[in-house]
Design a protein around this motif. Structure first.
Motif, mmCIF file in Angstrom:
data_model
loop_
_atom_site.group_PDB
_atom_site.id
_atom_site.type_symbol
_atom_site.label_atom_id
_atom_site.label_comp_id
_atom_site.label_asym_id
_atom_site.label_seq_id
_atom_site.Cartn_x
_atom_site.Cartn_y
_atom_site.Cartn_z
ATOM 1 N N GLU A 204 -1.282 -34.529 -19.727
ATOM 2 C CA GLU A 204 -1.445 -33.066 -19.449
ATOM 3 C C GLU A 204 -2.941 -32.606 -19.738
ATOM 4 O O GLU A 204 -3.547 -31.799 -19.037
ATOM 5 C CB GLU A 204 -0.486 -32.147 -19.960
ATOM 6 N N GLU A 205 -3.392 -33.124 -20.709
ATOM 7 C CA GLU A 205 -4.834 -32.785 -21.213
ATOM 8 C C GLU A 205 -6.013 -33.573 -20.695
ATOM 9 O O GLU A 205 -7.084 -33.424 -21.179
ATOM 10 C CB GLU A 205 -4.869 -32.742 -23.147
ATOM 11 N N GLY A 206 -5.589 -34.352 -19.845
ATOM 12 C CA GLY A 206 -6.740 -35.317 -19.098
ATOM 13 C C GLY A 206 -7.011 -36.696 -19.405
ATOM 14 O O GLY A 206 -8.121 -37.178 -19.019
ATOM 15 N N SER A 207 -6.087 -37.143 -19.973
ATOM 16 C CA SER A 207 -6.117 -38.577 -20.333
ATOM 17 C C SER A 207 -6.265 -39.365 -18.899
ATOM 18 O O SER A 207 -5.765 -39.260 -18.023
ATOM 19 C CB SER A 207 -5.022 -39.077 -20.968
ATOM 20 N N THR A 208 -7.075 -40.432 -19.190
ATOM 21 C CA THR A 208 -7.106 -41.308 -17.782
ATOM 22 C C THR A 208 -6.647 -42.908 -18.070
ATOM 23 O O THR A 208 -6.701 -43.714 -17.475
ATOM 24 C CB THR A 208 -8.709 -41.442 -17.449
ATOM 25 N N MET A 209 -6.426 -42.787 -19.409
ATOM 26 C CA MET A 209 -5.788 -44.142 -19.776
ATOM 27 C C MET A 209 -4.973 -44.115 -21.267
ATOM 28 O O MET A 209 -5.406 -43.306 -22.085
ATOM 29 C CB MET A 209 -7.134 -45.059 -20.451
ATOM 30 N N VAL A 210 -3.646 -44.444 -21.016
ATOM 31 C CA VAL A 210 -3.084 -44.414 -22.171
ATOM 32 C C VAL A 210 -2.542 -45.879 -22.678
ATOM 33 O O VAL A 210 -2.935 -46.843 -22.214
ATOM 34 C CB VAL A 210 -1.392 -43.718 -21.738
ATOM 35 N N ARG A 211 -2.411 -45.816 -24.218
ATOM 36 C CA ARG A 211 -2.278 -47.050 -25.025
ATOM 37 C C ARG A 211 -0.790 -47.023 -25.512
ATOM 38 O O ARG A 211 -0.622 -46.250 -26.369
ATOM 39 C CB ARG A 211 -3.327 -47.141 -25.950
ATOM 40 N N ILE A 212 0.112 -47.817 -25.088
ATOM 41 C CA ILE A 212 1.480 -47.887 -25.399
ATOM 42 C C ILE A 212 1.832 -49.025 -25.570
ATOM 43 O O ILE A 212 1.959 -50.162 -25.112
ATOM 44 C CB ILE A 212 2.379 -47.233 -24.172
ATOM 45 N N GLY A 213 2.490 -48.965 -27.055
ATOM 46 C CA GLY A 213 3.152 -50.157 -27.510
ATOM 47 C C GLY A 213 4.525 -50.112 -27.650
ATOM 48 O O GLY A 213 5.271 -50.932 -27.018
ATOM 49 N N THR A 214 4.954 -49.328 -28.682
ATOM 50 C CA THR A 214 6.748 -49.011 -28.747
ATOM 51 C C THR A 214 7.438 -48.983 -27.609
ATOM 52 O O THR A 214 8.286 -49.461 -27.502
ATOM 53 C CB THR A 214 6.840 -48.263 -29.853
ATOM 54 N N ASP A 215 6.975 -48.066 -26.723
ATOM 55 C CA ASP A 215 7.424 -47.652 -25.653
ATOM 56 C C ASP A 215 7.866 -48.945 -24.627
ATOM 57 O O ASP A 215 8.846 -49.028 -23.718
ATOM 58 C CB ASP A 215 7.133 -46.476 -24.989
ATOM 59 N N ILE A 216 7.145 -49.853 -24.852
ATOM 60 C CA ILE A 216 7.112 -51.050 -23.955
ATOM 61 C C ILE A 216 7.897 -52.074 -24.598
ATOM 62 O O ILE A 216 8.899 -52.953 -24.173
ATOM 63 C CB ILE A 216 5.791 -51.586 -23.533
ATOM 64 N N PHE A 217 7.212 -52.655 -25.788
ATOM 65 C CA PHE A 217 7.673 -53.850 -26.383
ATOM 66 C C PHE A 217 8.840 -53.444 -27.475
ATOM 67 O O PHE A 217 9.239 -54.594 -28.122
ATOM 68 C CB PHE A 217 6.671 -54.694 -27.214
ATOM 69 N N GLY A 218 9.358 -52.325 -27.792
ATOM 70 C CA GLY A 218 10.091 -51.881 -28.834
ATOM 71 C C GLY A 218 9.165 -51.921 -30.309
ATOM 72 O O GLY A 218 7.947 -52.292 -30.244
ATOM 73 N N PRO A 219 10.032 -51.802 -31.636
ATOM 74 C CA PRO A 219 9.393 -51.662 -32.579
ATOM 75 C C PRO A 219 8.559 -52.873 -33.162
ATOM 76 O O PRO A 219 9.131 -54.229 -32.744
ATOM 77 C CB PRO A 219 10.399 -51.372 -33.812
ATOM 78 N N ARG A 220 7.611 -52.672 -33.701
ATOM 79 C CA ARG A 220 6.736 -54.058 -34.408
ATOM 80 C C ARG A 220 7.399 -54.514 -35.499
ATOM 81 O O ARG A 220 7.575 -53.564 -36.355
ATOM 82 C CB ARG A 220 5.365 -53.535 -34.500
ATOM 83 N N GLU A 221 7.424 -55.750 -35.830
ATOM 84 C CA GLU A 221 7.772 -56.424 -37.199
ATOM 85 C C GLU A 221 6.526 -56.662 -37.792
ATOM 86 O O GLU A 221 5.829 -57.721 -37.366
ATOM 87 C CB GLU A 221 8.671 -57.619 -36.831
#
Ligand SMILES: *Cc1c(COP(=O)(O)O)cnc(C)c1O
Length: 222
Positions: A204-221
């Motif tokens: 909403e604030e104008g990002s052109t690139m998001v960096r997503i980990g947990t929402d794709i791969f689940g929690p990190r160990e």
């Protein structure tokens, strides 16, 4: 949800033109391959050793983005593998990246990391530092780095208005640079902000690139 479904869902939810960086740090290569097979091509890692170990195990059309604190003695090691370094947090690092890219005869895309969050532990230029460096011409004259935009993180807080303000600050700093000193810099187009917990606000604030980990791969160990 399976990784492939998460990738498909996110690609559907993100507005056209907003790129998805799948942050795969701490996840084994098999999980990255699942994401790759679902069409994901940009992967983000924050540790040099891990990126260098994974890169040869995925197809060559993967674009690797380095997103973590980059120590000067690790620049040479990642240089053959990265398409973009998102975490340029000092002029010294910028100059070194330029030098190491030149050494192997390539050009590398970079983002300038801004520190706008309240946590002291996060790195990056303050807004004032970056604008001063820009005005002093210190961002120019590099032949082997392509300045592609800015990157930043919001504070870890439940205060949505604060997060929104911080994202807006990243965006306005980007606009100031693009409208001023870097106006002639055609590729200066990216605002990398937004992670699993806050990417809708970032968009909403104008990002052109998001960096997503947990929402794709689940929690990190760890
Ligand atoms: C780990 C990390 C992310 C992803 O965080 P998630 O909350 O798992 O989406 C994004 N950006 C940077 C710089 C990171 O280190």
């Amino acid at each position: 949800m399976p990784i492939a479904d998460n990738i498909t869902r996110l690609h559907g939810e993100l507005p056209a033109g907003v790129k998805l960086v799948a942050v795969s740090k701490f996840h084994p290569v098999e999980r990255l391959t699942e994401a790759y097979e679902a069409g994901q091509r940009i992967f983000g890692e924050n540790r040099a050793q891990e990126l260098v170990a994974k890169a040869p195990l995925l197809p060559a059309d993967v674009q690797w983005h380095f997103i973590g604190k980059l120590q000067t003695n690790k620049v040479r090691m990642i240089m053959p593998h990265v398409s973009m370094i998102q975490s340029i947090d000092s002029l010294k690092l910028l100059a070194l990246v330029d030098k190491e890219a030149a050494r192997i005869g390539r050009t590398v895309d970079v983002l300038l990391q801004l520190h706008v969050a309240q946590e002291e532990t996060k790195s990056g230029f303050t807004v004032d530092e970056l604008l001063e460096a820009a005005d002093a011409g210190q961002l120019q004259g590099f032949e082997h780095v392509r300045l592609c935009g800015v990157m930043g993180m919001a504070s870890l807080t439940d205060d949505q208005e604060q997060v929104r303000r911080e994202f807006a600050r990243i965006k306005s700093t980007f606009e100031t640079l693009r409208g001023g000193v870097l106006a002639g810099c055609d590729g200066f187009t990216e605002v990398s902000m937004g992670m699993s917990d806050d990417w809708p606000l970032a968009v909403e604030e104008g990002s052109t690139m998001v960096r997503i980990g947990t929402d794709i791969f689940g929690p990190r160990e760890y």
